[in-house]
Write an enzyme that holds these catalytic residues in place. Structure first.
Site, PDB file in Angstrom:
ATOM      1  N   CYS A 108       0.842  -1.197   0.000  1.00 44.99           N
ATOM      2  CA  CYS A 108       0.000   0.000   0.000  1.00 44.99           C
ATOM      3  C   CYS A 108       0.879   1.249   0.000  1.00 44.99           C
ATOM      4  CB  CYS A 108      -0.996  -0.047   1.160  1.00 44.99           C
ATOM      5  SG  CYS A 108      -2.357   1.126   0.980  1.00 44.99           S
ATOM      6  N   HIS A 147      -3.541  -5.341   0.930  1.00 45.85           N
ATOM      7  CA  HIS A 147      -2.955  -5.789   2.195  1.00 45.85           C
ATOM      8  C   HIS A 147      -2.962  -7.315   2.263  1.00 45.85           C
ATOM      9  CE1 HIS A 147      -2.409  -1.922   4.210  1.00 45.85           C
ATOM     10  NE2 HIS A 147      -3.426  -1.538   3.454  1.00 45.85           N
ATOM     11  N   GLU A 163      -1.574  -9.131   4.391  1.00 44.18           N
ATOM     12  CA  GLU A 163      -1.465  -9.586   5.774  1.00 44.18           C
ATOM     13  C   GLU A 163      -2.803  -9.772   6.472  1.00 44.18           C
ATOM     14  OE1 GLU A 163      -1.278  -5.054   5.977  1.00 44.18           O
ATOM     15  OE2 GLU A 163      -0.688  -6.619   4.583  1.00 44.18           O
TER      16      GLU A 163
END
Length: 184
Positions: free
Chosen positions: A73, A161, A163
């Site tokens: 990002c 993202h 994660e």
């Protein structure tokens, strides 16, 4: 053991980036964005997500380390901006589930996700124009440049993202980055 540091650009998911790497058996830690790169010993660097370019500390200096760098990002936007690309406000704005099309199946970071994947992404700001030498590796209806890479310089980025649990194949993206770091 492979060591990858996560440079904290003050994103709300930075701890999850570290955890994803740790859960893969990678030696990892979160490093404050104001830490000089000379004080860090690592086989790879993750530039975390974050709120804005005003709080990136020494992130630009990490791009020139002789190790692979993966921007998430805001981290991707820092790489693009530093290398001469253009970053601007996104048309969509905030967080959303996004279907991403992988446009470069040979890319070592996201190619294995082809033909597409579902991700959680913020589009308040995004890369609008690739820097010279970078390949456009993923796109969506929401954002033209969802991912980019410069394999020669070992610089990689995704707008989404990987994660977070909302991203379907996020762990695979981290596994691919670890493999890139281990092949150096």
């Amino acid at each position: 053991m492979t060591r990858i540091v996560v440079l904290d650009l003050h994103g709300q998911f930075t701890h999850l980036e570290r955890r994803a790497l740790r859960d893969m058996g990678v030696d990892t830690e979160i490093v404050d964005a104001d830490t000089p790169p000379a004080e860090v010993d690592a086989d790879g660097v993750v530039l975390s997500g974050g709120p804005d370019m005003d709080r990136i500390g020494k992130a630009r200096e990490y791009i020139d380390l002789d190790v692979p760098v993966f921007g998430i990002c805001l981290g991707m936007q820092v790489i693009a901006d530093e290398r001469g690309g253009r970053v601007g406000g996104g048309d969509y704005g905030g967080y959303a589930d996004v279907d991403v099309e992988i446009v470069d199946e040979a890319d070592p970071l996201v190619g294995s996700l082809a033909p597409d994947t579902r991700v959680w992404a913020s589009h308040a700001d995004e890369v609008k124009e690739l820097p010279e030498g970078f390949a456009h590796t993923a796109t969506s209806d929401v954002c033209g440049i969802e991912a980019m890479s410069n394999v020669e310089e070992d610089l990689y980025g995704v707008q989404w993202h990987p994660e977070v649990a909302h991203t379907e194949e996020g762990e695979e993206v981290f596994e691919n980055f670890v493999a890139i770091c281990e092949s150096e």
